[in-house]
Design an enzyme around this catalytic site. Structure first.
Site: not given
Ligand code: IPM
Ligand code: MG
Length: 369
Positions: A143, A194, A227, A251, A255
Site C-alpha cells: 500500500y 507468501k 492462498d 485486505d 473481506d
Molecule cells: C479496507 C478498504 C480500504 C483498504 C480502501 C478503502 C482503501 O478496502 O479498509 O479494507 O484497501 O484498505
Molecule cells: Mg478492504
C-alpha cells in the site's frame, strides 16, 4: 462518571453518514442512560472533503484527529470521484490517516451471530460458533512501498510499479499485537504470507518465528501461505483463532472472512497505534464494508458494522468492556426477534430500515439495563 474524552466523527461518503448517524444514536443512549460523556467533533474525509476543499483530508482535520482520543470513521469513495487524480482520491484520506497516526494494527473480528447463521452462504455446521480475529498490518507493505508509479517506457508502452516492502520492526510490532491478543483468546496464531515466492514473506516468517520463540512459546503458532489460508477459510474456518497477516493479504482475507458471517455489513474493525505511556494511543474505528454508493441515501444500509465499530471503541480505547458486551447482546437480541435490514433479510423476518434496526437495538438496550 466517565468524561472528557474527545471523539472525532468522520462520516465520509456513500452510506458512511447514514450509518454513522445510527452509531451516534447508540452513543447518545449510553450518554443518557449510563452517564458516559464524550465530546463529539465532526469533520470531512474522502470525497466529501474533496468536494469542499479539493483534498480528501485537510491538515486541520488531521490535527483534530491527532488530538482526539478516538476516531469513529464511516466509509469513503464512490464513482463520483473515479476520475480524480490518485493523490486526491477519497481512499487517500483514509490511507493518510492510517499512515500519519501510525495505526499499524488493524483488528478485524469475524464472528457469527447465531440468529444469522442461515444467511451465510457457507453450510451451517462449517460456520456455527465461528470466532476469528484477523490482525492486518495497516501502514506498510504494498500500500505504501516506494517506488509506486506508472511510467512510459522508451518504446511508448507503459509500466506500473508497486513495491511490497516490510522492515523487521514493522513485522515484529504487529506480530506482538497478534500474540498478545491471542493470549486472551484460544492462544493460536496463524501467520500468513507468501514466503514461497516473496522475500517480504521470508522475512515475515523469520521475524514472527523469532518473536514467538523468544516470548510467546505458550501460543500455538503456525505459518500458512496466504492462498492456502484463503482456501482454508472456506473449507474449515473454525480451525482459526487469530490470523496475522500483511496489509494486502489482510485486505482480501478479511473481506472473505466477512462473508462467512453472512454479510459484510456486519463486521467492524479497530485500527490501533502504539500504546504509549505518557501520550494517548491513536485509534480509528470503522466498518470493513465500503461506501456502497449504489444503496446510499435509500435508508436500507445495514448500520450494525458501524454500531459494532463503536462498541470496539468502547472496549479498546476506553476499557468499557461491559458496555461493549451490552451493545453486542442488544444486537443479538434484535436479530433473534427477526428484525433485519435488506442485506440480511430472511424468510419470516421483518425487514426494517437503517434507522428502524437501530431503534430496535436501542429497545433491546433498554430491555437489558
Ligand atoms: C479496507 C478498504 C480500504 C483498504 C480502501 C478503502 C482503501 O478496502 O479498509 O479494507 O484497501 O484498505
Ligand atoms: Mg478492504
Amino acid at each position: 462518571m466517565f468524561s472528557n474524552k474527545k471523539i472525532l466523527v468522520l462520516p465520509g461518503d456513500g452510506v458512511g453518514p447514514e450509518c454513522v448517524a445510527e452509531a451516534i444514536k447508540v452513543l447518545e443512549w449510553l450518554n443518557s442512560k449510563l452517564n458516559i460523556k464524550f465530546t463529539l467533533m465532526e469533520g470531512l474525509v474522502g470525497g466529501s472533503s474533496y468536494d469542499a476543499h479539493g483534498i480528501p483530508l485537510t491538515d486541520k482535520t488531521l490535527e483534530v484527529a491527532r488530538q482526539s482520543d478516538a476516531i469513529l470513521f464511516g466509509s469513503v469513495g464512490g464513482p463520483k470521484w473515479d476520475n480524480v487524480e490518485r493523490v486526491n482520491r477519497p481512499e487517500n484520506g483514509l490511507l493518510k490517516l492510517r499512515k500519519e497516526l501510525d495505526l499499524f494494527a488493524n483488528l478485524r473480528p469475524a464472528n457469527i451471530f447465531t440468529a444469522l447463521i442461515d444467511s451465510s452462504p457457507i453450510k451451517k455446521e462449517i460456520v456455527e460458533g465461528l470466532d476469528i480475529l484477523i490482525i492486518r498490518e495497516l501502514t506498510s507493505g504494498v500500500y505504501f512501498g516506494e517506488p509506486k508509479k506508472i511510467e512510459t517506457l522508451d518504446d511508448g508502452s507503459k509500466v506500473a510499479i508497486d513495491t511490497q516492502r516490510y522492515t523487521s520492526m514493522e513485522i515484529e510490532r504487529v506480530a506482538k499485537v497478534a500474540f498478545d491478543l491471542s493470549l486472551k483468546r484460544n492462544k493460536r496464531v496463524c501467520s500468513t504470507e507468501k514466503a514461497n515466492v516473496m522475500e517480504s514473506g521470508v522475512l515475515w516468517r523469520e521475524v514472527v518465528s523469532k518473536l514467538h520463540n523468544e516470548k510467546y512459546k505458550e501460543i500455538e503458532l503456525n505459518h500458512m501461505y496466504a492462498d492456502a489460508c484463503s482456501m482454508e477459510l472456506v473449507r474449515n474456518p473454525k480451525q482459526f483463532d487469530v490470523i496475522l497477516t500483511d496489509n494486502l493479504f489482510g485486505d482480501m482475507l478479511s473481506d472473505q472472512a466477512s462473508m462467512l458471517t453472512g454479510s459484510i455489513g456486519m463486521l467492524p474493525s479497530a485500527s490501533l497505534g502504539e500504546k504509549k505511556i505518557s501520550d494517548r494511543q491513536h485509534a480509528l474505528y470503522e466498518p470493513i464494508h465500503g461506501s456502497a454508493p449504489d444503496i446510499a441515501g435509500k435508508g436500507i444500509a445495514n448500520p450494525i458494522a458501524q454500531i459494532l465499530s463503536l462498541s470496539m471503541m468502547l472496549k479498546y480505547s476506553f476499557d468499557l468492556n461491559k458496555e461493549q458486551i451490552l451493545i453486542s447482546k442488544a444486537i443479538s437480541n434484535c436479530l433473534y426477534k427477526g428484525y433485519r435490514t435488506k442485506d440480511i433479510m430472511q424468510e419470516n423476518c421483518t425487514e426494517v430500515s437503517t434507522s428502524g434496526i437501530t431503534n430496535h437495538i436501542i429497545d433491546e438496550l433498554n430491555n437489558l439495563i
